[in-house]
Design a protein around this motif. Structure first.
Motif, PDB file in Angstrom:
ATOM      1  N   THR A 237       0.821  -1.220   0.000  1.00 53.19           N
ATOM      2  CA  THR A 237       0.000   0.000   0.000  1.00 53.19           C
ATOM      3  C   THR A 237       0.850   1.263   0.000  1.00 53.19           C
ATOM      4  O   THR A 237       0.327   2.346  -0.267  1.00 53.19           O
ATOM      5  CB  THR A 237      -0.933   0.010   1.221  1.00 53.19           C
ATOM      6  N   THR A 242      -3.277   3.003  -4.976  1.00 55.26           N
ATOM      7  CA  THR A 242      -4.553   2.337  -5.244  1.00 55.26           C
ATOM      8  C   THR A 242      -4.235   0.974  -5.846  1.00 55.26           C
ATOM      9  O   THR A 242      -3.145   0.774  -6.421  1.00 55.26           O
ATOM     10  CB  THR A 242      -5.433   3.132  -6.224  1.00 55.26           C
ATOM     11  N   PRO A 243      -5.155   0.012  -5.765  1.00 55.31           N
ATOM     12  CA  PRO A 243      -4.863  -1.323  -6.316  1.00 55.31           C
ATOM     13  C   PRO A 243      -4.741  -1.361  -7.830  1.00 55.31           C
ATOM     14  O   PRO A 243      -4.210  -2.322  -8.380  1.00 55.31           O
ATOM     15  CB  PRO A 243      -6.043  -2.166  -5.826  1.00 55.31           C
ATOM     16  N   ASP A 244      -5.217  -0.313  -8.520  1.00 55.73           N
ATOM     17  CA  ASP A 244      -5.162  -0.290  -9.984  1.00 55.73           C
ATOM     18  C   ASP A 244      -4.059   0.616 -10.522  1.00 55.73           C
ATOM     19  O   ASP A 244      -3.947   0.810 -11.734  1.00 55.73           O
ATOM     20  CB  ASP A 244      -6.513   0.165 -10.552  1.00 55.73           C
ATOM     21  N   LEU A 295      -0.399  -4.303 -10.255  1.00 56.68           N
ATOM     22  CA  LEU A 295      -0.738  -5.472  -9.459  1.00 56.68           C
ATOM     23  C   LEU A 295      -1.552  -6.481 -10.266  1.00 56.68           C
ATOM     24  O   LEU A 295      -2.399  -6.104 -11.079  1.00 56.68           O
ATOM     25  CB  LEU A 295      -1.535  -5.056  -8.231  1.00 56.68           C
ATOM     26  N   SER A 297      -4.285  -9.850 -10.045  1.00 54.84           N
ATOM     27  CA  SER A 297      -5.465 -10.088  -9.204  1.00 54.84           C
ATOM     28  C   SER A 297      -5.044 -10.525  -7.800  1.00 54.84           C
ATOM     29  O   SER A 297      -5.604 -10.075  -6.800  1.00 54.84           O
ATOM     30  CB  SER A 297      -6.357 -11.156  -9.840  1.00 54.84           C
ATOM     31  N   ARG A 300      -3.717  -7.539  -5.983  1.00 52.52           N
ATOM     32  CA  ARG A 300      -4.786  -6.641  -5.501  1.00 52.52           C
ATOM     33  C   ARG A 300      -5.434  -7.210  -4.235  1.00 52.52           C
ATOM     34  O   ARG A 300      -5.833  -6.459  -3.337  1.00 52.52           O
ATOM     35  CB  ARG A 300      -5.832  -6.429  -6.600  1.00 52.52           C
ATOM     36  N   TYR A 301      -5.527  -8.548  -4.177  1.00 50.52           N
ATOM     37  CA  TYR A 301      -6.071  -9.169  -2.964  1.00 50.52           C
ATOM     38  C   TYR A 301      -5.190  -8.849  -1.761  1.00 50.52           C
ATOM     39  O   TYR A 301      -5.686  -8.424  -0.710  1.00 50.52           O
ATOM     40  CB  TYR A 301      -6.194 -10.682  -3.142  1.00 50.52           C
ATOM     41  N   TRP A 303      -3.023  -6.434  -1.499  1.00 50.10           N
ATOM     42  CA  TRP A 303      -3.088  -4.994  -1.254  1.00 50.10           C
ATOM     43  C   TRP A 303      -4.266  -4.673  -0.337  1.00 50.10           C
ATOM     44  O   TRP A 303      -4.128  -3.910   0.630  1.00 50.10           O
ATOM     45  CB  TRP A 303      -3.227  -4.249  -2.582  1.00 50.10           C
ATOM     46  N   LYS A 304      -5.414  -5.272  -0.626  1.00 53.79           N
ATOM     47  CA  LYS A 304      -6.605  -5.043   0.186  1.00 53.79           C
ATOM     48  C   LYS A 304      -6.399  -5.553   1.614  1.00 53.79           C
ATOM     49  O   LYS A 304      -6.764  -4.894   2.595  1.00 53.79           O
ATOM     50  CB  LYS A 304      -7.807  -5.736  -0.447  1.00 53.79           C
TER      51      LYS A 304
END
Length: 311
Positions: A237, A242-244, A295, A297, A300-301, A303-304
């Protein structure tokens, strides 16, 4: 210590000796006793035919002790002969005799079902081990495992379990799984990942393992060397707002030593992210360290998860 294991290995049967079961129990102890970094994991107690006579009373005594334990995980590993009759399956002990072969799998299930441990794991490397949980005179729907109980069987109820090169085929794969073959990105091995590894690595013409479980959560059986350290995952992070986000990578020489140190650490993290499949180039090709990355998929997981402070 809140994880306990009883590891049983019986080779010295009076009429049908085996050769790899004691070795298998010892290898399981080697895997389970500590994590990859040497930290303690399971408190293990072994019942080996090379050290004592493993009789029905001795095995039952230790099963009762194991399943009285209250903690995270109580684990039973059994390597030896299995037997099946019209009354169900049995774990065969050294004092076996006709019509009294050993401890019935139904009795083991009954003891395990009363355990106060959060998770109970039973691993059986013996012939006909798939009979575990098949209670006579009960339908499949009636024979329900208690919550938190998992059974890993080396073979179906009508199959033999193979020994090869001084070890059971099933246990050899379990040993590899605990050594890292079944580890997650963060190095965690659970019963589900362990079974998945074993099942994938057994050929279609070999014995078929079985997985029987009633689980609402998964405890970690062993921690292996992670592909990405947790401290590095938490930095996702920081690198990606942002994840995108697509971020540039520039491997040219920085202006001072402080920037050089920061760049080396950053590139080291990106290399571990790439190895774990967390980042990619926009063109989905091999990532060079000049260009841009984003990132995946999976990235992104994580990252969240890092954003929510769950790691």
């Amino acid at each position: 210590m809140t994880k306990v294991a009883v590891l049983v290995g019986i080779d010295a049967y009076p009429n049908a000796p085996l050769s790899g079961c004691v070795n298998d129990a010892n290898r399981m102890r080697e895997s389970l006793a500590s994590n990859y970094d040497g930290s303690p994991n399971f408190s293990c107690y072994s019942l080996l035919s090379s050290e004592q006579q493993v009789t029905r009373p001795l095995l039952r005594e230790n099963l009762e002790k194991l399943f009285r334990h209250q903690g995270e995980v109580a684990l039973l590993f059994f390597a030896g002969h299995g037997y099946i009759s019209g009354l169900g399956g049995y774990l065969v002990t050294q004092d076996t005799r006709r019509y009294d072969e050993g401890i019935s799998m139904t009795d083991v299930l009954s003891l395990a079902s009363r355990s106060r441990s959060t998770e109970i794991v039973i691993m059986l490397d013996c012939c006909h081990s798939g009979a575990f949980g098949q209670v006579p005179l009960m339908t499949a729907e009636q024979a329900i495992l208690r919550e938190g109980l998992t059974v890993l069987c080396a073979s179906r109820s009508d199959e033999s379990a193979i020994e090869s090169n001084g070890s059971g085929l099933f246990t050899s794969l379990v040993y590899e799984a605990l050594g890292g073959g079944a580890a997650s990105l963060t190095g965690e091995v659970t019963v589900a990942s362990l079974y998945s590894f074993v099942e994938r690595n057994m050929g279609p013409w070999q014995q078929r393992p079985q997985f029987k479980a009633n689980l609402s959560r998964l405890e970690v059986l062993r921690r292996c060397d992670p592909l990405v350290e947790l401290s590095a995952l938490r930095l996702l992070t920081r690198y990606f707002e942002t994840p995108d986000q697509v971020i540039p990578i520039n491997a040219s020489s920085p202006d001072n030593d402080i920037e050089l140190g920061e760049q080396k650490a950053r590139l080291s993290h990106f290399r571990s992210y790439r190895a774990a499949g967390l980042i990619k180039t926009p063109e989905h090709g091999a990532m060079a360290f000049d260009g841009s990355i984003l990132l995946t998929s999976l990235g992104r997981y994580f990252w969240k998860v890092a954003k929510e402070r769950r790691i």
